[in-house]
Design a protein around this motif. Structure first.
Motif, PDB file in Angstrom:
ATOM      1  N   ASN A  83       0.828  -1.207   0.000  1.00 22.47           N
ATOM      2  CA  ASN A  83       0.000   0.000   0.000  1.00 22.47           C
ATOM      3  C   ASN A  83       0.861   1.256   0.000  1.00 22.47           C
ATOM      4  OD1 ASN A  83      -2.717  -0.835  -0.118  1.00 22.47           O
ATOM      5  ND2 ASN A  83      -2.622  -1.489   2.003  1.00 22.47           N
ATOM      6  N   ASP A  84       1.940   1.263   0.784  1.00 24.17           N
ATOM      7  CA  ASP A  84       2.840   2.420   0.845  1.00 24.17           C
ATOM      8  C   ASP A  84       3.482   2.687  -0.509  1.00 24.17           C
ATOM      9  OD1 ASP A  84       2.202   2.651   3.526  1.00 24.17           O
ATOM     10  OD2 ASP A  84       4.132   1.877   4.245  1.00 24.17           O
TER      11      ASP A  84
ATOM     12  N   VAL B  65       3.610   5.842  -5.585  1.00 24.17           N
ATOM     13  CA  VAL B  65       3.463   5.909  -7.043  1.00 24.17           C
ATOM     14  C   VAL B  65       2.409   6.945  -7.416  1.00 24.17           C
ATOM     15  CG1 VAL B  65       2.706   4.643  -9.110  1.00 24.17           C
ATOM     16  CG2 VAL B  65       4.293   3.569  -7.492  1.00 24.17           C
ATOM     17  N   THR B  66       1.303   6.989  -6.702  1.00 19.33           N
ATOM     18  CA  THR B  66       0.233   7.932  -7.030  1.00 19.33           C
ATOM     19  C   THR B  66       0.657   9.380  -6.814  1.00 19.33           C
ATOM     20  OG1 THR B  66      -0.802   7.865  -4.834  1.00 19.33           O
ATOM     21  CG2 THR B  66      -1.577   6.263  -6.481  1.00 19.33           C
ATOM     22  N   GLU B  67       1.715   9.602  -6.039  1.00 15.58           N
ATOM     23  CA  GLU B  67       2.204  10.956  -5.786  1.00 15.58           C
ATOM     24  C   GLU B  67       3.222  11.430  -6.828  1.00 15.58           C
ATOM     25  OE1 GLU B  67       3.709  10.767  -1.821  1.00 15.58           O
ATOM     26  OE2 GLU B  67       1.717  10.529  -0.946  1.00 15.58           O
TER      27      GLU B  67
ATOM     28  N   VAL C 198       3.962   5.682 -16.637  1.00 15.30           N
ATOM     29  CA  VAL C 198       4.869   4.618 -17.088  1.00 15.30           C
ATOM     30  C   VAL C 198       5.076   3.573 -16.001  1.00 15.30           C
ATOM     31  CG1 VAL C 198       6.018   6.000 -18.854  1.00 15.30           C
ATOM     32  CG2 VAL C 198       6.995   5.903 -16.568  1.00 15.30           C
ATOM     33  N   VAL C 199       5.160   3.995 -14.746  1.00 11.87           N
ATOM     34  CA  VAL C 199       5.324   3.033 -13.647  1.00 11.87           C
ATOM     35  C   VAL C 199       4.086   2.148 -13.556  1.00 11.87           C
ATOM     36  CG1 VAL C 199       5.449   2.795 -11.129  1.00 11.87           C
ATOM     37  CG2 VAL C 199       6.962   4.399 -12.309  1.00 11.87           C
TER      38      VAL C 199
ATOM     39  N   GLU D  48      14.054   6.540  -9.144  1.00 13.99           N
ATOM     40  CA  GLU D  48      14.851   7.403  -8.275  1.00 13.99           C
ATOM     41  C   GLU D  48      13.954   8.209  -7.333  1.00 13.99           C
ATOM     42  OE1 GLU D  48      17.207   9.710 -10.995  1.00 13.99           O
ATOM     43  OE2 GLU D  48      18.464   7.991 -11.524  1.00 13.99           O
ATOM     44  N   MET D  49      12.847   8.731  -7.879  1.00 13.96           N
ATOM     45  CA  MET D  49      11.900   9.488  -7.054  1.00 13.96           C
ATOM     46  C   MET D  49      11.270   8.604  -5.989  1.00 13.96           C
ATOM     47  SD  MET D  49       9.813  11.885  -9.698  1.00 13.96           S
ATOM     48  CE  MET D  49      10.581  12.173 -11.267  1.00 13.96           C
TER      49      MET D  49
END
Length: 73
Positions: free
Chosen positions: A10-11, A16-18, A26-27, A60-61
């Motif tokens: 979930n984390d 990813v949604t941020e 793409v992710v 990286e993000m």
């Protein structure tokens, strides 16, 4: 109700949604829908190399967002 089996899943999904939209897309397509980089490139009308670079930057993000929880320095 939890979408994923574990808190960690979930984390990661929340992280990813941020992401900015071009990285999030793409992710999502690559990891959650299992679409190849070539197919993502066709969908997004960009080069495959662009998709691969966006995946690298997105990773990286995500690593920075999730630092301390899932990645070791």
């Amino acid at each position: 109700m939890s979408f994923f089996r574990s808190r960690e899943e979930n984390d990661v999904f929340c992280a990813v949604t941020e992401l900015p939209e071009k990285y999030r897309m793409v992710v999502y397509l690559y990891y959650f829908e299992e679409v190849s980089t070539d197919e993502i490139a066709k969908i997004m009308k960009v080069r495959s190399g662009t998709v691969r670079m966006q995946l690298t930057r997105a990773r990286e993000m995500l690593k920075e967002k999730l630092k301390g929880g899932y990645f070791y320095e």
